[in-house]
Design an enzyme around this catalytic site. Structure first.
Site, PDB file in Angstrom:
ATOM      1  N   CYS A  83       1.055  -1.391  -0.382  1.00  0.00           N
ATOM      2  CA  CYS A  83      -0.292   0.225   0.088  1.00  0.00           C
ATOM      3  C   CYS A  83       0.782   1.217   0.186  1.00  0.00           C
ATOM      4  O   CYS A  83       1.465   1.225  -1.076  1.00  0.00           O
ATOM      5  CB  CYS A  83      -1.121   0.349   1.260  1.00  0.00           C
ATOM      6  SG  CYS A  83      -2.403   1.243   1.236  1.00  0.00           S
ATOM      7  N   HIS A 195      -3.786  -4.850  -0.580  1.00  0.00           N
ATOM      8  CA  HIS A 195      -3.899  -5.176   0.433  1.00  0.00           C
ATOM      9  C   HIS A 195      -3.374  -6.625   0.318  1.00  0.00           C
ATOM     10  O   HIS A 195      -4.173  -7.321   0.429  1.00  0.00           O
ATOM     11  CB  HIS A 195      -4.745  -5.129   2.311  1.00  0.00           C
ATOM     12  CG  HIS A 195      -4.269  -3.379   2.469  1.00  0.00           C
ATOM     13  ND1 HIS A 195      -3.347  -2.980   3.510  1.00  0.00           N
ATOM     14  CD2 HIS A 195      -5.045  -2.445   1.215  1.00  0.00           C
ATOM     15  CE1 HIS A 195      -3.416  -1.955   3.383  1.00  0.00           C
ATOM     16  NE2 HIS A 195      -4.227  -1.477   2.707  1.00  0.00           N
ATOM     17  N   GLU A 197      -2.604  -8.903   2.553  1.00  0.00           N
ATOM     18  CA  GLU A 197      -3.512  -9.747   4.285  1.00  0.00           C
ATOM     19  C   GLU A 197      -4.866  -9.152   4.577  1.00  0.00           C
ATOM     20  O   GLU A 197      -5.543 -10.163   5.163  1.00  0.00           O
ATOM     21  CB  GLU A 197      -2.595  -8.396   4.713  1.00  0.00           C
ATOM     22  CG  GLU A 197      -2.988  -7.731   6.302  1.00  0.00           C
ATOM     23  CD  GLU A 197      -2.378  -5.857   4.742  1.00  0.00           C
ATOM     24  OE1 GLU A 197      -2.681  -5.276   5.097  1.00  0.00           O
ATOM     25  OE2 GLU A 197      -1.719  -6.543   3.751  1.00  0.00           O
TER      26      GLU A 197
END
Length: 217
Positions: A83, A195, A197
């Protein structure tokens, strides 16, 4: 065989626990720290980032994080930016008319996305070139984005003498008719605007792919 070691660089950029857990699930031994010796010695360094470009660069410089990124890359040691942690790898960012110098590992400017609806928030497909190791097996999957700024023009020039491993593979995405850089693989330096994750199984596989390259050189 022991798990690869990864440092998630802690330079004051928000809640980092989700990134730590995701990289642990990808098979790495993860440490969250601002200690530069640990960041240099780890098999992989993950540079996260949320919020404003200028604030992230201020936090990074406060711990001399830009120096450890440069030192790792000069030695061919892997770094992954996520990011805003990707954005600060470029030369500069412009937010609200304020221009901030970045790490300068890649040429280019981070600027506001030119789309009817900003921020770009949600799941999106990406366009992956052939030969990607980071996206192996997940070329057609969707990933989760939350951002208003991005690099909209890739300007790094290479030639035929550049080794294939260092030929940049640029992954693109589109939002509201505007195209931007969604990810980059460039030798030891990789980065994603989205992202991983927060990107479910596809993001988990991307992190496994990255962790799987650590120590492989």
């Amino acid at each position: 065989m022991s798990s690869p070691s990864v440092v998630v660089l802690d330079y004051g950029s928000g809640n980092l626990r989700s990134a730590v857990r995701a990289v642990e699930r990808a098979g790495a031994d993860v440490t969250l720290t601002s200690d530069l010796d640990a960041a240099m010695e780890a098999d992989g360094l993950l540079v996260p980032g949320v919020g404003a470009y200028a604030a992230c660069m201020e936090g990074l410089r406060a711990i001399r994080g830009e120096r450890v990124i440069a030192r790792r890359l000069s030695g061919g040691r892997p770094v992954l930016g996520i990011c805003v942690g990707m954005q600060i790898l470029f030369e500069r960012g412009i937010e609200h008319g304020v221009e901030t110098d970045g790490c300068g590992e890649w040429p280019g400017v981070v600027e506001r996305i030119q789309a009817p609806i900003v921020p770009h928030m949600g799941w999106n497909t990406v366009h992956v070139p052939e030969g990607s190791r980071l996206f192996a097996g997940i070329e057609d999957e969707r990933f989760y984005f939350v951002h208003s700024y991005a690099v909209r023009d890739w300007t790094l020039v290479t030639n035929d003498r550049t080794p294939d491993a260092y030929q940049p593979r640029v992954i693109w995405a589109e939002h509201g008719g505007d195209r931007f850089v969604a990810a980059v693989e460039n030798g030891p330096l990789s980065a994603t605007q989205f992202h991983p994750e927060k990107s479910g199984d596809a993001g988990a596989q991307l992190l496994r792919n990255w962790v799987g390259t650590l120590g492989a050189a």
